[in-house]
Design an enzyme around this catalytic site. Structure first.
Site, PDB file in Angstrom:
ATOM      1  CG  ASN A 168      -3.591  22.247 -15.502  1.00  0.00           C
ATOM      2  OD1 ASN A 168      -3.503  22.898 -14.466  1.00  0.00           O
ATOM      3  ND2 ASN A 168      -3.478  22.790 -16.693  1.00  0.00           N
ATOM      4  CD  GLU A 266      -1.521  33.865 -15.117  1.00  0.00           C
ATOM      5  OE1 GLU A 266      -1.705  33.453 -16.273  1.00  0.00           O
ATOM      6  OE2 GLU A 266      -0.835  34.862 -14.851  1.00  0.00           O
ATOM      7  CB  CYS A 300      -3.632  27.083 -19.411  1.00  0.00           C
ATOM      8  SG  CYS A 300      -1.951  27.207 -18.829  1.00  0.00           S
ATOM      9  CD  GLU A 480       0.431  32.809 -11.393  1.00  0.00           C
ATOM     10  OE1 GLU A 480       0.553  31.723 -11.978  1.00  0.00           O
ATOM     11  OE2 GLU A 480      -0.176  32.930 -10.309  1.00  0.00           O
TER      12      GLU A 480
END
Ligand code: NAD
Length: 509
Positions: A168, A266, A300, A480
């Site tokens: 994505n 993640e 997300c 991150e």
């Protein structure tokens, strides 16, 4: 069509090697899969073939890991500012090639061109941000408890990193892993999503051309269950940095634990926009439309829930339905398109299945809820922007990640109930609150339990210098981006220098 959106023919976009299945990079060489298998990449808006990459097997993965292992010692001993110089050159090349990379991404992944260019920009930002760490990577010195003793701690690289990424954000997400891993002195084997391999090829090509020594960055393509699993479980990999679905991340963590591997995850989200009765509804509506339907809901951080205070829920829902119906579906390269395709046929089916689940659970389908097939849309994977009303917090459509252009509206009494509903999902990535009440805003800052929180803005829009990640099922505690990224890709070494010339015993009464 504006001049900005004139399309280049594919051969001008891709300056790829002539062999059409030679796109693994192992030890500085472009290679085929050992057994010659290939896997195709297609444009999700048109079905057109983009190209084919190797379907790598365990033997290819093994070679890539060995190459990364062999390169590690030289790379970790290369001074960090010198490692960073290469990354600065990568950043410059990304700037020069931003437009063509954006067009490639719009073709391969389907998102609209302005968003694709934004993805490349995020990669540029991350590359420069990480490169600047080459002159920092700070440890610290401190006082020793014994006389004539010096104490400090330094960051060491971890070793061979497996970077496994989704489709994505096909250029930005890889840079969130590759750049901090490399500047810190790790070597990398990168396994991109099988749905966006050419975005990865182009990123790796320009990193390779910028001067990374052979073996420091390796690329293997292929399906997750085969290539990804072989890489994640390879005993020569020290750290798996994974972004993707909860189910796969969990599996990687379980197998990684058996090998005492570091695993950074993640994963998904079930993000919410909370709207209080005092909110600026025009602003809230814009934020909801952008966060729910941008990238066809395939972020997300997408707002797949709207939690609205009862006084304004009906009006907000009615306006949301009007706005959703106005969104034009189409090829992401066309300037009139608001919402591009979803990534593949499997994802289209999954979204449609969730809509049936929502209906069966008793939510009211207010718009969308169908696959779009008129005209050219029939060639691709298009789903109409969908809004459910009358949703209850425990419904599956309010709990599970759908990853498509679908959002649900849940009505609540007040801020306390909104926060309770927001917090009660298996995920904990992003939340936003629309209100004009400063006290309500600060109460929410205190009580919301997601990793990202926005006031009077949507749930999407990360910045590379801030930590990014989530709570509960969204991850395993890492972040991150920001300075936190260094904690994933380095480990602390505490150093003590005793210059007293005698044995000094610590912690002795
Ligand atoms: P996915 O889990 O299907 O795949 C992600 C990557 O893992 C791909 O490269 C895939 O090939 C690989 N993979 C699949 N099975 C594997 C296995 N058994 N072992 C090792 N690797 C395997 O996810 P996706 O469909 O590509 O991406 C969508 C998901 O990613 C969503 O759940 C979304 O929320 C999540 N995501 C999270 C973030 C975040 O930062 N939290 C960002 C973007 C996407």
């Amino acid at each position: 069509m504006s001049e900005q959106h004139v399309l280049s023919p594919p051969e001008q976009i891709l300056s790829l090697p002539r062999e059409d299945d030679c796109f693994n990079l192992i030890d500085g060489e472009w290679r085929r899969a050992a057994d010659g298998r290939i896997v195709e990449s297609r444009n999700p808006a048109t079905g057109a073939l983009i190209g084919a990459v190797p379907q790598s097997g365990a033997a290819d993965v093994d070679e890539a890991v060995r190459a990364a292992r062999a390169a590690f010692d030289g790379w970790r001993k290369t001074p960090a500012p010198k490692r960073a110089e290469i990354l600065f050159r990568v950043g410059e090349r990304l700037i020069q090639r931003k437009r063509e990379l954006g067009e490639l991404m719009a073709r391969e992944m389907g998102k609209v061109l302005p968003e694709s260019l934004g993805d490349v920009q995020e990669a540029i930002d991350m590359t420069f941000y990480a490169a600047a760490e080459g002159r920092r990577l700070f440890g610290y010195t401190t006082h020793a408890e014994l006389p004539s003793k010096f104490s400090m701690c330094v960051r060491d690289p971890i070793g061979v990193v497996a970077a496994i990424t989704p489709w994505n954000f096909p250029i930005a997400i890889p840079t969130w892993k590759l750049m901090p891993a490399l500047v810190a002195g790790n070597t990398v084997v990168f396994k991109p999503s099988q749905d966006t391999p050419f975005c990865a090829v182009e990123l790796v090509r320009l990193m390779h051309e910028a001067g990374l020594p052979a073996g420091v960055l390796n690329l293997v393509h292929g399906a997750g269950e085969e290539t990804g699993a072989a890489l994640a479980q390879h005993p020569g990999v020290d750290l798996v940095s994974f972004t993707g679905s909860h189910a796969v991340g969990r599996q990687i963590a379980i197998r990684g634990a058996e090998q005492m591997k570091r695993v950074s995850l993640e994963l998904g989200g079930k993000n919410a926009i909370m709207v209080l009765a005092d909110a600026n509804l025009d602003l809230a509506l814009e934020g909801i439309v952008w966060s729910a339907f941008g990238t066809s809901g395939q972020r997300c951080t997408a707002a797949s829930r709207v939690i609205a205070q009862r006084e304004i829920a009906e009006e907000l829902t009615a306006r949301l339905v009007v706005a959703a119906r106005k969104l034009r579906l189409g090829d992401g390269l066309r300037p009139e398109t608001h919402v591009g395709p979803v990534i593949n046929a499997g994802q289209l089916r999954r979204i449609h299945d969730y809509v049936q689940i929502g209906k069966a659970e008793g939510a009211t389908l207010l718009c969308g809820g169908e696959i779009a097939t008129e005209g050219d849309l029939a060639k691709g994977h298009f789903y109409r922007p969908t809004v459910f009303g009358d949703a209850r917090p425990q419904m599956r459509v309010c709990q599970e990640e759908i990853f498509g252009p679908v959002t649900v509206v849940i009505a609540v009494a007040d801020l306390d109930e909104a926060i309770a509903v927001n917090n009660a999902t298996p995920y904990g990535l992003s939340t936003s609150l629309y209100t004009q009440d400063v006290n309500a805003a600060y109460r929410a800052i205190r009580d919301v339990t997601t990793g990202l929180f926005y006031i009077n803005a949507g749930t999407i829009g990360a910045e590379v210098h801030l930590p990014f990640g989530g709570t509960r099922g969204t991850g395993n505690g890492h972040r991150e981006a920001g300075q936190a990224m260094l904690d994933i890709f380095t480990e602390w070494k505490t150093v003590n220098v005793d210059f007293s010339g005698k044995l000094q015993r610590a912690q002795m009464e």
